[in-house]
Design a protein around this motif. Sequence first.
Motif, PDB file in Angstrom:
ATOM      1  N   ARG A  25      39.331  41.946  38.404  1.00  0.00           N
ATOM      2  CA  ARG A  25      37.911  41.743  38.719  1.00  0.00           C
ATOM      3  C   ARG A  25      37.080  42.984  38.425  1.00  0.00           C
ATOM      4  O   ARG A  25      35.904  43.056  38.789  1.00  0.00           O
ATOM      5  CB  ARG A  25      37.748  41.392  40.200  1.00  0.00           C
ATOM      6  CG  ARG A  25      38.451  40.133  40.658  1.00  0.00           C
ATOM      7  CD  ARG A  25      38.040  39.793  42.091  1.00  0.00           C
ATOM      8  NE  ARG A  25      38.263  40.931  42.996  1.00  0.00           N
ATOM      9  CZ  ARG A  25      39.255  40.991  43.882  1.00  0.00           C
ATOM     10  NH1 ARG A  25      40.106  39.997  43.989  1.00  0.00           N
ATOM     11  NH2 ARG A  25      39.397  42.040  44.663  1.00  0.00           N
TER      12      ARG A  25
ATOM     13  N   ASP B 290      33.241  43.180  39.787  1.00  0.00           N
ATOM     14  CA  ASP B 290      33.240  43.439  41.224  1.00  0.00           C
ATOM     15  C   ASP B 290      32.831  44.887  41.505  1.00  0.00           C
ATOM     16  O   ASP B 290      33.535  45.831  41.116  1.00  0.00           O
ATOM     17  CB  ASP B 290      34.633  43.156  41.801  1.00  0.00           C
ATOM     18  CG  ASP B 290      34.624  43.135  43.322  1.00  0.00           C
ATOM     19  OD1 ASP B 290      34.374  44.185  43.920  1.00  0.00           O
ATOM     20  OD2 ASP B 290      34.881  42.052  43.892  1.00  0.00           O
TER      21      ASP B 290
ATOM     22  N   ASP C 157      35.437  46.963  43.491  1.00  0.00           N
ATOM     23  CA  ASP C 157      36.557  47.439  42.671  1.00  0.00           C
ATOM     24  C   ASP C 157      36.121  48.564  41.742  1.00  0.00           C
ATOM     25  O   ASP C 157      36.907  49.473  41.427  1.00  0.00           O
ATOM     26  CB  ASP C 157      37.145  46.282  41.856  1.00  0.00           C
ATOM     27  CG  ASP C 157      37.907  45.297  42.725  1.00  0.00           C
ATOM     28  OD1 ASP C 157      38.314  45.683  43.835  1.00  0.00           O
ATOM     29  OD2 ASP C 157      38.082  44.144  42.295  1.00  0.00           O
TER      30      ASP C 157
END
Length: 598
Positions: free
Chosen positions: A529, A533, A536
């Motif tokens: 991701r 994201d 992240d």
Amino acid sequence: MLLEKEDNTEVEAAVRQESQRLAQLHGYCALDTPPDKLCDQVTQLACSMFDVEIALVALVDEHRQWFKSRVGLEVSETPRADSFCNHAIQTRHGMVVTDALQDARFSRHALVTGAPFIRFYAGAPLVTPQGLSLGTLCIIDSRPRPDFGASQFAQLNQLAAIVMERLEQLRNRGYIDHVTALPNRARLMEVLRVRGHARPGASGADAAVAVDICPREYLFDMVKALGWDYAEGFLMEVSRTLRRVLGTLPLYRVTTTTFVYLDETAPAQRRRRIADIEQRFTPALEFQGIPHLLDIAIGVLPMEEDVSGGDVVRSLLTVIDVSREEGVSPRLFESVHAEKQRYAFWLLAALPMALTTPDELVLHFQPKVRLRDGACVGVEALIRWHHPIHGNIPPDVFIPLAEKTGQIRQVTAWVLRQVVAQVARWLKSGRALPVAFNASARDFDSDELRELLAQQLKLHKVPPALIEIEFTEHAMANHPQQVRQRVQALRELGVKVAIDDFGAGFSNLSYLKNIPADTMKIDRSFIHRLLDDEADQLIVPSILHLAHNLGFSVVAEGLESERTATLLRHLGCDYGQGYAIARPMPLAELEAWLERRG
């Protein structure tokens, strides 16, 4: 008004005493058990001594009297309402009826006016050390016995004392959990066996209910923090709490944290009882001033005709695991769980043969590349199982089962031998390709892994630096110091060590500063991701910075796109592994892939 209050108090006291008496009776684990030779000898002796037709060791349950031993009577139990013994247990002194036809309590009793035409009855109570009567040793005859006097009744009481001592011995012989004093798993299996024999295909209960009070790790942490004495006292408090909810229903302790009871009541009442248990354990359970917020799991097994007594505990433990995994409690055991059980049993039975059968287990290899220039710097060996009948069995199915049973050590040993032998074959053909393989937490329970690796490296003359062992943070959870020492011993052989799936487990930073590893592999959950994201995108650079400062090289697992690889390269990640580079592949395909890349 005062008289009415006193009457109510007496009734309440009688109800409490009867509840205590039934609890003690069930705690002796004598109901519905096989015949006992000593009890049979006592009843035979009683018939002979007193010249009577019938002698019984009668245990008075809630709605019946059950005969642990009987002479002169065919049936194994009768309703409590019809029982002379029900009267006899009301006093510690027992009861003598010299002529039932002349006794107002029994003159119209069905067992007096009809078979077996009781005229004489004497019952000596079976009294526990707490002063409660479990039942009687009784003698019965169809003739009145006006000459039965105090000395004879004293002899009957002496025989009753022998029976009571025998019940004490049987209670403590392998059927009682030494911590909680509850009946144990062996006793539950005996109850189910006897009931199943009496009613073929059924246990005699509508449902078996398991209550797992907490994950086993919680109890083990309690032991480490507070000691065994405290943990055992805590378990006793848990058992007392359950007993208060269950009343007279027998409760069994079948594993360290799991309790089981058999429930023959209507489904609505059963659901209310389960709700009461959940409500009792929802607030923190306090013991010795320390509150414990317990994560209980409840599993229910309907006692259908196709569930044998031997399957009950296993099925309940399975549904408890399902309850915890799914976060659903109570969880009803379903046929699919039984199918999974059978499949798991078959897998574990078939795995040892697979380890010795050529070509049933094979290795696939997934390349690991340097992100800076795309060069292949090694491969990870991954086990695959192709059964001749059942086809491909996914590793995420059989590996967790092997870990639960300890067979994982044999699996790791098989992989280790194959890896070292393959590296030796590549060396002979002029290719020095490092290979990594996974070790489980159980592999660090002993020094076997290091000893086998040292032996295989020497046997095949393989440089240790071409071997890398990967382990997860989970291996560090229970005995970090022991694992650290064993990892250090592996590094002293000269092999490489990698921390696998970093971020997916405990992620305890204190492990990182002490663990003697060479490489950290960032878990794929952070990588796939990464482009989208924001969290992240903050976490991965932080992991990279931390790992490099601690001296680790870093591998990103689960690379699925070139864009992700490019971003990781800019962030300073050293290596990548994933489908964007290559999928795990059989040996021949790997060698072709390597040839194409030059």
